[in-house]
Design a protein around this motif. Structure first.
Motif, PDB file in Angstrom:
ATOM      1  N   ALA A 145      57.746   8.193 -39.617  1.00 23.32           N
ATOM      2  CA  ALA A 145      57.804   6.736 -39.650  1.00 23.32           C
ATOM      3  C   ALA A 145      57.519   6.086 -38.304  1.00 23.32           C
ATOM      4  CB  ALA A 145      59.184   6.282 -40.152  1.00 23.32           C
ATOM      5  N   THR A 146      57.025   6.837 -37.334  1.00 26.97           N
ATOM      6  CA  THR A 146      56.770   6.283 -36.004  1.00 26.97           C
ATOM      7  C   THR A 146      55.374   6.639 -35.528  1.00 26.97           C
ATOM      8  OG1 THR A 146      57.568   8.215 -34.769  1.00 26.97           O
ATOM      9  CG2 THR A 146      59.209   6.576 -35.419  1.00 26.97           C
ATOM     10  N   SER A 147      54.804   5.765 -34.709  1.00 24.47           N
ATOM     11  CA  SER A 147      53.492   6.053 -34.113  1.00 24.47           C
ATOM     12  C   SER A 147      53.580   7.275 -33.209  1.00 24.47           C
ATOM     13  CB  SER A 147      52.993   4.836 -33.327  1.00 24.47           C
ATOM     14  OG  SER A 147      53.883   4.504 -32.265  1.00 24.47           O
ATOM     15  N   LEU A 148      54.664   7.388 -32.457  1.00 23.92           N
ATOM     16  CA  LEU A 148      54.875   8.542 -31.583  1.00 23.92           C
ATOM     17  C   LEU A 148      54.911   9.824 -32.395  1.00 23.92           C
ATOM     18  CD1 LEU A 148      57.709   6.978 -29.406  1.00 23.92           C
ATOM     19  CD2 LEU A 148      55.478   7.662 -28.513  1.00 23.92           C
ATOM     20  N   GLY A 149      55.648   9.798 -33.502  1.00 26.57           N
ATOM     21  CA  GLY A 149      55.790  10.987 -34.329  1.00 26.57           C
ATOM     22  C   GLY A 149      54.477  11.428 -34.935  1.00 26.57           C
ATOM     23  N   ARG A 150      53.678  10.507 -35.392  1.00 21.56           N
ATOM     24  CA  ARG A 150      52.401  10.871 -36.001  1.00 21.56           C
ATOM     25  C   ARG A 150      51.439  11.467 -34.987  1.00 21.56           C
ATOM     26  NH1 ARG A 150      51.597   5.722 -40.200  1.00 21.56           N
ATOM     27  NH2 ARG A 150      53.419   6.225 -41.516  1.00 21.56           N
ATOM     28  N   VAL A 151      51.474  10.963 -33.752  1.00 24.46           N
ATOM     29  CA  VAL A 151      50.662  11.576 -32.698  1.00 24.46           C
ATOM     30  C   VAL A 151      51.135  12.997 -32.420  1.00 24.46           C
ATOM     31  CG1 VAL A 151      50.230  11.509 -30.196  1.00 24.46           C
ATOM     32  CG2 VAL A 151      49.889   9.458 -31.590  1.00 24.46           C
ATOM     33  N   LEU A 152      52.437  13.193 -32.363  1.00 24.53           N
ATOM     34  CA  LEU A 152      52.987  14.523 -32.095  1.00 24.53           C
ATOM     35  C   LEU A 152      52.709  15.486 -33.243  1.00 24.53           C
ATOM     36  CD1 LEU A 152      56.323  13.290 -30.529  1.00 24.53           C
ATOM     37  CD2 LEU A 152      54.531  14.529 -29.310  1.00 24.53           C
ATOM     38  N   LEU A 153      52.797  15.005 -34.466  1.00 26.73           N
ATOM     39  CA  LEU A 153      52.469  15.846 -35.616  1.00 26.73           C
ATOM     40  C   LEU A 153      50.990  16.223 -35.599  1.00 26.73           C
ATOM     41  CD1 LEU A 153      54.484  14.010 -38.425  1.00 26.73           C
ATOM     42  CD2 LEU A 153      55.024  16.225 -37.386  1.00 26.73           C
ATOM     43  N   ALA A 154      50.147  15.292 -35.180  1.00 27.24           N
ATOM     44  CA  ALA A 154      48.714  15.571 -35.103  1.00 27.24           C
ATOM     45  C   ALA A 154      48.411  16.643 -34.064  1.00 27.24           C
ATOM     46  CB  ALA A 154      47.954  14.291 -34.769  1.00 27.24           C
ATOM     47  N   GLY A 155      49.297  16.792 -33.085  1.00 25.66           N
ATOM     48  CA  GLY A 155      49.094  17.789 -32.036  1.00 25.66           C
ATOM     49  C   GLY A 155      49.581  19.172 -32.397  1.00 25.66           C
ATOM     50  N   LEU A 156      50.209  19.318 -33.555  1.00 25.14           N
ATOM     51  CA  LEU A 156      50.715  20.626 -33.975  1.00 25.14           C
ATOM     52  C   LEU A 156      49.573  21.527 -34.457  1.00 25.14           C
ATOM     53  CD1 LEU A 156      53.873  19.686 -36.109  1.00 25.14           C
ATOM     54  CD2 LEU A 156      53.850  20.645 -33.802  1.00 25.14           C
ATOM     55  N   PRO A 157      49.699  22.831 -34.262  1.00 29.34           N
ATOM     56  CA  PRO A 157      48.775  23.754 -34.915  1.00 29.34           C
ATOM     57  C   PRO A 157      48.874  23.581 -36.432  1.00 29.34           C
ATOM     58  CG  PRO A 157      50.054  24.875 -33.216  1.00 29.34           C
ATOM     59  CD  PRO A 157      50.677  23.521 -33.408  1.00 29.34           C
ATOM     60  N   ASP A 158      47.805  23.935 -37.132  1.00 26.48           N
ATOM     61  CA  ASP A 158      47.772  23.734 -38.585  1.00 26.48           C
ATOM     62  C   ASP A 158      48.967  24.364 -39.290  1.00 26.48           C
ATOM     63  OD1 ASP A 158      45.437  22.303 -38.390  1.00 26.48           O
ATOM     64  OD2 ASP A 158      44.125  23.995 -38.865  1.00 26.48           O
ATOM     65  N   ALA A 159      49.315  25.582 -38.896  1.00 21.92           N
ATOM     66  CA  ALA A 159      50.408  26.284 -39.569  1.00 21.92           C
ATOM     67  C   ALA A 159      51.731  25.553 -39.380  1.00 21.92           C
ATOM     68  CB  ALA A 159      50.520  27.715 -39.056  1.00 21.92           C
ATOM     69  N   ASP A 160      51.961  25.028 -38.187  1.00 26.70           N
ATOM     70  CA  ASP A 160      53.201  24.303 -37.917  1.00 26.70           C
ATOM     71  C   ASP A 160      53.251  22.980 -38.681  1.00 26.70           C
ATOM     72  OD1 ASP A 160      53.982  26.336 -36.278  1.00 26.70           O
ATOM     73  OD2 ASP A 160      53.526  25.299 -34.405  1.00 26.70           O
ATOM     74  N   PHE A 161      52.101  22.319 -38.762  1.00 29.82           N
ATOM     75  CA  PHE A 161      52.067  21.056 -39.511  1.00 29.82           C
ATOM     76  C   PHE A 161      52.259  21.313 -41.005  1.00 29.82           C
ATOM     77  CE2 PHE A 161      49.488  17.532 -41.495  1.00 29.82           C
ATOM     78  CZ  PHE A 161      50.475  16.575 -41.346  1.00 29.82           C
ATOM     79  N   ASP A 162      51.671  22.375 -41.512  1.00 31.55           N
ATOM     80  CA  ASP A 162      51.872  22.727 -42.915  1.00 31.55           C
ATOM     81  C   ASP A 162      53.352  23.001 -43.195  1.00 31.55           C
ATOM     82  OD1 ASP A 162      49.186  22.476 -43.422  1.00 31.55           O
ATOM     83  OD2 ASP A 162      48.756  24.620 -43.287  1.00 31.55           O
ATOM     84  N   ARG A 163      54.005  23.690 -42.261  1.00 28.04           N
ATOM     85  CA  ARG A 163      55.424  23.982 -42.431  1.00 28.04           C
ATOM     86  C   ARG A 163      56.243  22.703 -42.387  1.00 28.04           C
ATOM     87  NH1 ARG A 163      57.974  28.438 -38.615  1.00 28.04           N
ATOM     88  NH2 ARG A 163      57.388  26.909 -37.015  1.00 28.04           N
ATOM     89  N   TYR A 164      55.872  21.784 -41.491  1.00 24.22           N
ATOM     90  CA  TYR A 164      56.562  20.500 -41.437  1.00 24.22           C
ATOM     91  C   TYR A 164      56.487  19.792 -42.784  1.00 24.22           C
ATOM     92  CZ  TYR A 164      57.072  15.484 -40.691  1.00 24.22           C
ATOM     93  OH  TYR A 164      57.443  14.165 -40.824  1.00 24.22           O
ATOM     94  N   LEU A 165      55.295  19.698 -43.353  1.00 21.11           N
ATOM     95  CA  LEU A 165      55.134  19.020 -44.628  1.00 21.11           C
ATOM     96  C   LEU A 165      55.882  19.740 -45.746  1.00 21.11           C
ATOM     97  CD1 LEU A 165      51.375  17.920 -44.656  1.00 21.11           C
ATOM     98  CD2 LEU A 165      53.400  16.461 -44.448  1.00 21.11           C
TER      99      LEU A 165
END
Length: 271
Positions: A145-165
């Motif tokens: 829900a934050t601009s900061l968070g979305r930038v940080l999520l975009a910086g994650l490796p694919d596997a880490d972002f998939d795990r987050y979701l």
């Protein structure tokens, strides 16, 4: 990260008792400023006996107090935050850029890192006076829900972002908060391409924000920098037109500064 995944990654020297004590300290927040023993045990996932032993230890060390049958934090816990603040040289390295942005555009500016499913504010400066979610050092808000968070999520490796979701359960903080995981994936993938994120009324009504990545020497996103204001006074398009170039320049200066201090970069960027 799910509990079983977290446990699988723990080193053999992991001290369970210390982890329990720290979890208890983290369980106190604005919605739970004081709790009974049963409340603490339930929030941390401990048996009442284990929670009691940890609370007694923390109380003896001066980190927790007790009034009647309700426990609360004591001021000594702030020593943790001040230790980070000074060891990370926040005032020397981060605050000058935040002050520069606020003096140029007004409103507020922050630096945050990713902590689990949340953004954790490590520096903040503001001239805002109106009531809004408190973006003080140490504050945590859902990354989705934050601009900061979305930038940080975009910086994650694919596997880490998939795990987050996979693991996150997005909460609607306003009627505009995006909680659909497929839509969140699309948004974050867009942030990866454009290297910035804008949000309007996602965290709370009246907050419009623009964030960009702060990169480490390796090019990895280690933190995010934003500039925010009131939705009634500016739009996301206003932020992009008037603030994006300067925000990126500040992020680049912070990246260069952090690259000269490997230990500092490690402190800021560890997750």
């Amino acid at each position: 990260m799910r509990d079983e995944d977290a446990k699988a990654e723990r080193p053999s020297e992991f001290v369970e008792a210390l982890a329990k004590g720290l979890s208890i300290l983290e369980s106190f927040d604005s919605q739970h400023p004081e709790m009974t023993l049963s409340d603490v045990a339930r929030r941390v996932g401990l048996s009442p006996a284990a929670a009691r032993r940890s609370l007694i230890t923390l109380q003896a060390m001066g980190y927790v107090g007790q009034t009647n049958k309700r426990f609360h934090l004591r001021p000594k816990v702030m020593s943790f935050g001040s230790a980070f603040y000074f060891s990370a040289r926040v005032d020397e390295v981060l605050q000058p850029e935040l002050r520069h942005l606020v003096s140029t555009f007004g409103d507020a500016s922050s630096v945050a890192t990713l902590e689990g499913h949340d953004v954790l504010y490590v520096a903040h400066y503001s001239e805002q006076r109106a009531r809004r979610p408190t973006a003080t050092v140490g504050a945590r808000y859902p990354a989705h829900a934050t601009s900061l968070g979305r930038v940080l999520l975009a910086g994650l490796p694919d596997a880490d972002f998939d795990r987050y979701l996979r693991d996150v359960d997005p909460v609607p903080l306003t009627k505009k908060t995006v909680v659909d995981k497929a839509q969140l994936r699309e948004i974050v993938e867009g942030v990866r391409e454009q290297n910035y994120s804008t949000t309007v009324d996602q965290l709370d009504y009246g907050i419009t924000a623009l964030a960009v990545p702060i990169r480490g020497a390796s090019g990895r996103t280690i933190a995010a920098l934003n500039s925010s204001g009131y939705s009634g006074l500016l739009t996301a398009e206003d932020l992009l037109k008037n603030r994006l170039p300067e925000l990126r320049a500040s992020a680049a200066r912070l990246s260069q500064t952090l690259s000269r201090y490997p230990v500092l970069e490690s402190i800021i960027g560890t997750r």
